[in-house]
Design a protein around this motif. Structure first.
Motif, mmCIF file in Angstrom:
data_model
loop_
_atom_site.group_PDB
_atom_site.id
_atom_site.type_symbol
_atom_site.label_atom_id
_atom_site.label_comp_id
_atom_site.label_asym_id
_atom_site.label_seq_id
_atom_site.Cartn_x
_atom_site.Cartn_y
_atom_site.Cartn_z
ATOM 1 N N ARG A 109 -2.366 -0.160 -4.420
ATOM 2 C CA ARG A 109 -2.282 -1.157 -3.332
ATOM 3 C C ARG A 109 -2.071 -2.168 -4.610
ATOM 4 N N VAL B 193 0.963 -1.124 0.007
ATOM 5 C CA VAL B 193 -0.119 -0.035 0.079
ATOM 6 C C VAL B 193 0.762 1.134 0.140
ATOM 7 N N PHE B 194 0.775 2.016 -0.942
ATOM 8 C CA PHE B 194 1.729 3.174 -1.146
ATOM 9 C C PHE B 194 0.957 4.488 -1.551
ATOM 10 N N PRO B 195 1.362 5.538 -0.616
ATOM 11 C CA PRO B 195 0.654 6.979 -0.840
ATOM 12 C C PRO B 195 1.184 7.673 -2.353
ATOM 13 N N TRP C 22 -6.662 1.368 -7.291
ATOM 14 C CA TRP C 22 -6.262 2.827 -6.771
ATOM 15 C C TRP C 22 -7.474 3.277 -5.733
ATOM 16 N N THR C 23 -7.096 3.936 -4.882
ATOM 17 C CA THR C 23 -8.297 4.516 -4.078
ATOM 18 C C THR C 23 -7.648 6.132 -4.002
ATOM 19 N N HIS D 268 -8.278 10.004 -3.177
ATOM 20 C CA HIS D 268 -8.369 10.590 -1.870
ATOM 21 C C HIS D 268 -9.618 11.389 -1.819
ATOM 22 N N GLN E 28 -4.195 12.334 -6.527
ATOM 23 C CA GLN E 28 -3.781 11.921 -5.012
ATOM 24 C C GLN E 28 -4.414 10.836 -4.484
ATOM 25 N N GLY E 29 -3.708 9.640 -4.104
ATOM 26 C CA GLY E 29 -4.571 8.531 -3.567
ATOM 27 C C GLY E 29 -3.601 7.474 -2.958
ATOM 28 N N THR E 30 -4.137 6.206 -3.134
ATOM 29 C CA THR E 30 -3.090 4.941 -2.677
ATOM 30 C C THR E 30 -3.149 4.155 -3.738
#
Length: 157
Positions: A79, A8-10, A96-97, A99, A75-77
């Protein structure tokens, strides 16, 4: 090669992208200024100033676009979930999540476009949204940087 673990990487605004756009803007402004200084537009009359004004307006439009595109960068995360290990590597799924609060989206494709060791330009496809480009930097999460790079290689990105 070690198998890639779950990662999991910001992802946020990239300072390198801002620096790159700023440097490109500064170099193009310097070239434009040299052109304006070295050209003798007085001999051409009013029509001689038209390319000058068009160049300045064009540069201002580009600079505005560059700044706004950096502000609106995704901008997100990211995974990575490995789900089976194959002969030659692992396979899994990227998600992708955003923000903005939307749930995770499974990505249909992930491509590593540029790799500078401490930052990577990625292009990925979200169903229904098309392609997105993001810069990922080691400084966002140094402890998981190598895991992310292993996941990119393992997924054949």
């Amino acid at each position: 090669m070690h198998n890639a673990p779950s990662v999991v990487f910001p992802v946020g605004r990239c300072a390198f992208q801002a620096w790159l756009l700023g440097a490109l803007g500064a170099v193009s402004a310097a070239v434009g200024m040299l052109f304006l200084i070295e050209s003798d537009f007085r001999t051409f009359g009013v029509r001689g100033w038209l390319p000058c004004v068009a160049g300045v307006v064009g540069w201002l439009i580009w600079a505005t676009w560059a700044f706004l595109s950096w502000l609106r960068s995704p901008q997100g995360t990211l995974r990575w979930e490995p789900w089976r290990v194959e002969e030659g590597g692992a396979s899994g799924v990227w998600s992708w999540t955003d923000h903005a609060g939307a749930g995770p989206q499974v990505l249909s494709g992930m491509e590593r476009v540029l790799d500078f060791q401490s930052r990577v330009l990625l292009r990925f496809c979200e169903p229904g949204r098309g392609q997105r480009w993001v810069w990922v930097e080691r400084g966002a999460f140094p402890a998981r940087w190598n895991d992310l790079r292993r996941a990119l290689v393992a997924s054949r990105a």
